[in-house]
Design a protein around this motif. Structure first.
Motif, short mmCIF file in Angstrom:
data_model
loop_
_atom_site.label_atom_id
_atom_site.label_comp_id
_atom_site.label_asym_id
_atom_site.label_seq_id
_atom_site.Cartn_x
_atom_site.Cartn_y
_atom_site.Cartn_z
N LYS A 1 0.85 -1.19 0.00
CA LYS A 1 0.00 0.00 0.00
C LYS A 1 0.89 1.24 0.00
O LYS A 1 2.01 1.20 0.49
N PRO A 2 0.40 2.34 -0.53
CA PRO A 2 1.20 3.56 -0.50
C PRO A 2 1.44 4.03 0.93
O PRO A 2 0.55 3.96 1.77
N ASP B 1 1.79 6.66 3.75
CA ASP B 1 1.38 8.03 4.04
C ASP B 1 1.24 8.18 5.55
O ASP B 1 1.61 7.30 6.32
N ALA B 2 0.69 9.28 5.97
CA ALA B 2 0.60 9.58 7.40
C ALA B 2 -0.32 8.61 8.15
O ALA B 2 -0.17 8.43 9.37
N ARG B 3 -1.24 7.96 7.47
CA ARG B 3 -2.12 7.01 8.15
C ARG B 3 -1.35 5.84 8.76
O ARG B 3 -1.75 5.27 9.76
N TRP B 4 -0.22 5.48 8.14
CA TRP B 4 0.58 4.38 8.65
C TRP B 4 1.13 4.69 10.04
O TRP B 4 1.26 3.80 10.87
N LEU B 5 1.45 5.94 10.30
CA LEU B 5 1.91 6.31 11.64
C LEU B 5 0.80 6.12 12.66
O LEU B 5 1.04 5.66 13.77
N GLY B 6 -0.41 6.46 12.29
CA GLY B 6 -1.55 6.23 13.17
C GLY B 6 -1.76 4.75 13.44
O GLY B 6 -2.03 4.35 14.57
N PHE B 7 -1.65 3.92 12.39
CA PHE B 7 -1.76 2.48 12.57
C PHE B 7 -0.66 1.97 13.50
O PHE B 7 -0.91 1.15 14.38
N PHE B 8 0.55 2.46 13.30
CA PHE B 8 1.67 2.01 14.12
C PHE B 8 1.44 2.32 15.59
O PHE B 8 1.54 1.46 16.44
#
Length: 83
Positions: free
Chosen positions: A22-23, A25-32
């Protein structure tokens, strides 16, 4: 490491896993932070900092049993409530 490699090979060979990046982006930090960091730190604080005495102090058997029992009971509850 060899076991993980074998599981990955079998998962990709049987179609249970597939490579679909997946690309980033900032959402990955939230998931992390939401899925990895917060629960891990929370568990460490409760099950190591609060239930286990500091080094050098005695660790009564009842306290050890309580710490292990709470740790074991927490994980099914966590799986059912938080996923």
């Amino acid at each position: 490491l060899w076991g993980l490699s074998l599981v990955a090979l079998l998962a990709f060979a049987t179609g249970l896993a597939h490579y679909d990046p997946k690309p980033f982006d900032a959402r990955w930090l939230g998931f992390f932070f939401g899925l990895m960091l917060v629960p891990a730190l929370g568990e460490e604080l409760v099950f190591r900092a609060l239930l286990v005495p500091p080094p050098g102090q005695p660790f009564p058997i009842w306290q050890a049993v309580l710490a292990v029992a709470l740790f074991l009971l927490w994980h099914p509850f966590q799986a059912l409530t938080f996923g």
